[in-house]
Scaffold this motif. Structure first.
Motif, short mmCIF file in Angstrom:
data_model
loop_
_atom_site.label_atom_id
_atom_site.label_comp_id
_atom_site.label_asym_id
_atom_site.label_seq_id
_atom_site.Cartn_x
_atom_site.Cartn_y
_atom_site.Cartn_z
N GLY A 7 0.86 -0.64 -0.35
CA GLY A 7 -0.18 -0.03 0.45
C GLY A 7 0.93 1.40 0.20
N THR A 8 0.33 2.24 0.33
CA THR A 8 0.66 3.56 -0.08
C THR A 8 1.69 3.81 1.20
OG1 THR A 8 0.80 5.80 -0.01
CG2 THR A 8 -0.77 4.79 1.97
N LEU A 44 7.79 3.39 3.24
CA LEU A 44 7.61 3.61 5.20
C LEU A 44 8.18 2.98 6.45
CD1 LEU A 44 6.42 6.12 3.56
CD2 LEU A 44 5.02 6.26 5.75
N GLY A 45 7.34 1.57 5.93
CA GLY A 45 7.99 0.51 6.63
C GLY A 45 8.43 -0.39 6.11
N GLU A 60 -1.46 -3.70 6.72
CA GLU A 60 -1.63 -3.43 5.93
C GLU A 60 -2.32 -1.80 5.91
OE1 GLU A 60 -4.02 -6.04 4.78
OE2 GLU A 60 -3.46 -7.50 5.82
N SER A 61 -2.06 -1.00 6.78
CA SER A 61 -2.32 0.14 6.99
C SER A 61 -3.92 0.58 7.04
CB SER A 61 -2.21 1.19 5.92
OG SER A 61 -0.55 1.43 5.90
N ASP A 62 -4.36 -0.65 7.69
CA ASP A 62 -5.80 -1.14 8.07
C ASP A 62 -6.18 -1.24 9.25
OD1 ASP A 62 -8.31 -2.25 8.22
OD2 ASP A 62 -8.10 -3.71 7.28
N GLY A 102 4.56 9.52 1.58
CA GLY A 102 3.97 8.15 1.25
C GLY A 102 4.51 9.06 -0.53
N GLY A 103 3.60 7.91 -0.69
CA GLY A 103 3.02 7.75 -2.31
C GLY A 103 2.29 9.20 -2.56
N GLY A 104 1.08 9.07 -1.97
CA GLY A 104 0.62 9.87 -2.07
C GLY A 104 -0.01 11.61 -1.90
#
Length: 398
Positions: free
Chosen positions: A49-50, A54-55, A86-88, A238-240
């Protein structure tokens, strides 16, 4: 309903009781494992994910710190375990329990996403497992849900943005539009920005947001163009963040309305953002180009180990490793010696690539905040926005 935060005495008593139970042959893997043999370290970080990059950076930085000490903690070998969070947030408790219950880790290193950290926080508080936070700045972790066994090596969300508003007003930008993802991290960073801007005499003329992790910015950029504020302040990562920076320039706003970033807008994304990022001013507790010998040593070692340049996330992972090393060395690898372990972590002064920092009463770093401007794909330091800035720790009753 969230359970009340345990006192220091409660956690220590619980740990002692569990050690006693273990000696009688009762296995309680959720709370403790015999402090013999290896130390088990669990990473609960985003690997997809985005926030995936970072992780990875955090894990790399952590491992670098450990490897510089011979690959051991307090003289003991290390076993590593990994879970993709999963940033969830909905999976936060479940994933933390995989490491604590299934893998029986001695320390849980996580995470990035503030919403996910709230799940880790509940597991850490109920089991007594040591939790070291390498990024997530959610206020509750070191405020109302603070715990003796939870320590942060990064920042609180408000802390990362408090100094940005005054820097904008100092440059004549008083009418400001704020834009971010609408989730716990974005809301709390906004809290710090709003407080600092108001104290400096600035005004937020419009607050804009979109759900995490959406990256369709065009409608909001059109609204910004119509408002014509003095400047825009934002939080993305991040990507965003890279996409927002490119979209901001593509919308024709870059040369008309200055863009400022709270926290992580320009971290690890400058190659992807390209020339669109030039001139963006941010406040952060680190810069790639801090001109100190300590930072130069870290960056060289990281580049040699991983064939890439470190960013703030790698540095925070590195400092999380340094913090754990300090605690493990103090107890000679016996992480079950909670009282001595916590004291060592609380009183540590970390000689970090960001500059030396200490731990606040509520277990959050007390640190300098730098003012930076992007120039040729570097976050150049142009001043210190705040010295030895501490989070309020409001509501922490340890």
């Amino acid at each position: 309903m969230t359970a009340p935060s345990p006192s220091r005495r409660t956690v220590l008593t619980r740990s002692a009781a569990v050690l006693g139970a273990a000696s009688t042959g009762i296995l309680l893997p959720a709370l403790v494992r015999a402090q013999t043999g290896s130390t088990r370290v669990g990473f609960m970080l985003p690997y997809t994910g985005t926030f995936a990059q970072l992780g990875v950076a955090i894990e790399n930085g952590f491992r670098l710190a450990i490897n510089e000490q011979g690959g051991k903690l307090g003289g003991r070998e290390i076993e590593y375990f990994k879970v993709d969070d999963e940033s969830d947030p909905s999976k936060g408790i479940e994933n933390a329990n995989k490491l604590v219950q299934r893998d029986r880790v001695d320390v849980l290193v996580g995470t990035v996403h503030s919403g996910v950290q709230l799940g880790i926080q509940r597991v850490a508080r109920s089991t007594g497992v040591l939790n070291l936070i390498p990024n997530a700045g959610v206020h509750a972790a070191t405020r109302n849900l603070c715990a003796p066994n939870v320590f942060r090596a990064s920042f609180s969300n408000a802390q990362s943005a408090l100094a940005l508003g005054p820097a904008m007003v100092e440059r004549g930008h008083k009418r400001v539009v704020w834009i971010t993802w609408k989730y716990a991290g974005g809301d709390e960073i906004f809290e710090g920005f709003k407080e600092g801007l108001a104290k400096a005499g600035g005004t937020i003329v419009k607050e804009l947001g979109l759900p995490f992790p959406q990256v369709e910015f065009q409608a909001l950029l059109t609204e910004i163009a119509a408002i014509k504020p003095d400047a825009v302040a934002c939080f993305f990562a991040g990507g965003g963040a890279a996409k927002f920076i490119r979209d901001y320039a593509a919308a024709g706003l870059k040369d008309k309305i200055p863009l400022y970033g709270a926290g992580f807008l320009t971290e690890g994304v400058l190659d992807a953002a390209g020339p669109a990022a030039d001139g963006i001013i941010t406040t952060m507790h680190y810069s790639d180009v801090l001109p100190t010998q300590r930072n130069k040593q870290f960056r060289l070692a990281y580049a040699q180990a991983f064939k890439m340049q470190p960013d703030v996330y790698a540095m925070q992972g590195y400092d999380t490793g340094l913090l754990l090393i300090r605690g493990a060395n103090a107890v000679k690898g016996d992480l079950g010696n909670k009282q001595a372990l916590y004291k060592a972590l609380e009183t540590a002064e970390i000689d970090s690539p960001r500059g030396k920092w200490t731990m606040s009463r509520s277990h959050n770093p007390v640190q300098d905040i730098y003012l930076r401007r992007v120039e040729n794909k570097e976050n150049k330091v142009i001043g210190i926005a705040a010295k030895a800035l501490a989070d309020s720790g409001a509501g922490c009753t340890m």
